[in-house]
Design a protein around this motif. Structure first.
Motif, PDB file in Angstrom:
ATOM      1  N   ILE A 124      55.388  24.055  23.469  1.00  0.00           N
ATOM      2  CA  ILE A 124      54.370  23.552  22.231  1.00  0.00           C
ATOM      3  C   ILE A 124      53.477  24.724  21.884  1.00  0.00           C
ATOM      4  O   ILE A 124      52.927  25.538  22.792  1.00  0.00           O
ATOM      5  N   CYS A 125      53.629  25.188  20.719  1.00  0.00           N
ATOM      6  CA  CYS A 125      52.843  26.509  20.368  1.00  0.00           C
ATOM      7  C   CYS A 125      51.398  26.428  20.297  1.00  0.00           C
ATOM      8  O   CYS A 125      50.898  25.335  19.822  1.00  0.00           O
ATOM      9  N   ASP A 126      50.672  27.106  20.851  1.00  0.00           N
ATOM     10  CA  ASP A 126      49.233  27.217  21.085  1.00  0.00           C
ATOM     11  C   ASP A 126      48.591  27.119  19.427  1.00  0.00           C
ATOM     12  O   ASP A 126      47.678  26.932  19.437  1.00  0.00           O
ATOM     13  N   LEU A 127      49.267  28.083  18.640  1.00  0.00           N
ATOM     14  CA  LEU A 127      48.908  28.232  17.361  1.00  0.00           C
ATOM     15  C   LEU A 127      48.702  27.398  16.356  1.00  0.00           C
ATOM     16  O   LEU A 127      47.919  26.931  15.567  1.00  0.00           O
ATOM     17  N   CYS A 128      50.059  26.705  16.158  1.00  0.00           N
ATOM     18  CA  CYS A 128      50.269  25.791  15.024  1.00  0.00           C
ATOM     19  C   CYS A 128      50.502  24.404  15.724  1.00  0.00           C
ATOM     20  O   CYS A 128      50.322  23.445  14.994  1.00  0.00           O
ATOM     21  N   GLY A 129      50.421  24.136  16.908  1.00  0.00           N
ATOM     22  CA  GLY A 129      50.650  23.045  17.536  1.00  0.00           C
ATOM     23  C   GLY A 129      52.225  22.271  17.366  1.00  0.00           C
ATOM     24  O   GLY A 129      52.207  21.294  17.790  1.00  0.00           O
ATOM     25  N   SER A 160      59.688  30.180  16.911  1.00  0.00           N
ATOM     26  CA  SER A 160      60.478  29.822  15.843  1.00  0.00           C
ATOM     27  C   SER A 160      59.683  28.889  14.582  1.00  0.00           C
ATOM     28  O   SER A 160      59.666  28.720  13.514  1.00  0.00           O
ATOM     29  N   CYS A 161      58.402  28.492  15.415  1.00  0.00           N
ATOM     30  CA  CYS A 161      57.505  27.228  14.293  1.00  0.00           C
ATOM     31  C   CYS A 161      56.879  28.221  13.321  1.00  0.00           C
ATOM     32  O   CYS A 161      57.068  27.907  11.936  1.00  0.00           O
ATOM     33  N   CYS A 162      56.081  29.302  13.850  1.00  0.00           N
ATOM     34  CA  CYS A 162      55.358  29.686  12.754  1.00  0.00           C
ATOM     35  C   CYS A 162      55.288  31.117  12.665  1.00  0.00           C
ATOM     36  O   CYS A 162      54.636  32.039  12.139  1.00  0.00           O
ATOM     37  N   HIS A 163      56.407  31.794  13.565  1.00  0.00           N
ATOM     38  CA  HIS A 163      56.596  33.113  13.565  1.00  0.00           C
ATOM     39  C   HIS A 163      55.486  34.051  14.173  1.00  0.00           C
ATOM     40  O   HIS A 163      55.326  35.236  13.780  1.00  0.00           O
TER      41      HIS A 163
HETATM   42 ZN   LIG Z   1      53.619  27.853  16.184  1.00  0.00          ZN
END
Ligand SMILES: [Zn+2]
Ligand SMILES: [Zn+2]
Length: 119
Positions: free
Chosen positions: A18-23, A56-59
């Motif tokens: 789970i990405c910290d930055l974009c969620g 992969s989500c927000c690079h």
């Molecule tokens: Zn992300």
């Protein structure tokens, strides 16, 4: 004919996270970057190897702890811990995803241009 290059090598590894930055639910792609000295197009010396993780989500880009990177390459480490990551380039401010309709934008809108809800 001598030359110095920067090369990138993707490691055969991915971990969902789970990405910290974009969620978002993203995948960590691990790669190594190193300098190589070549002589007549043959690599003769490699050095300055560093490891990076790209989401992969927000690079977003993280530098990965060297020991962990080596461990992944050798197959002795199978999980990346958040403590192993140092943020280099976060895309939190330049990337938004509407929680209502899923619209994605890199513009700095306060409201979703598609459905009008607040980001
Ligand atoms: Zn992300
Ligand atoms: Zn929307």
């Amino acid at each position: 004919m001598m030359g110095v290059d920067q090369r990138r090598e993707d490691l055969d590894y991915s971990q969902t996270f789970i990405c910290d930055l974009c969620g978002a639910y993203g995948r960590m792609n691990v790669f190594a970057v190193y300098s190589v000295l070549s002589l007549f197009f043959l690599p003769v010396w490699k050095w300055n190897r560093r490891y990076y993780v790209e989401m992969s989500c927000c690079h977003s880009l993280y530098e990965l702890d060297y020991e962990t990177g080596r461990g992944i390459e050798n197959g002795t480490v199978s999980l990346i811990d958040e403590a192993d990551l140092t943020l280099i380039r976060g895309n939190r401010s330049s990337y938004k995803r509407c929680g209502y309709c899923g619209y994605e934008t890199e513009e700095d809108f306060a409201y979703c241009p598609k459905c009008g809800n607040r980001f």
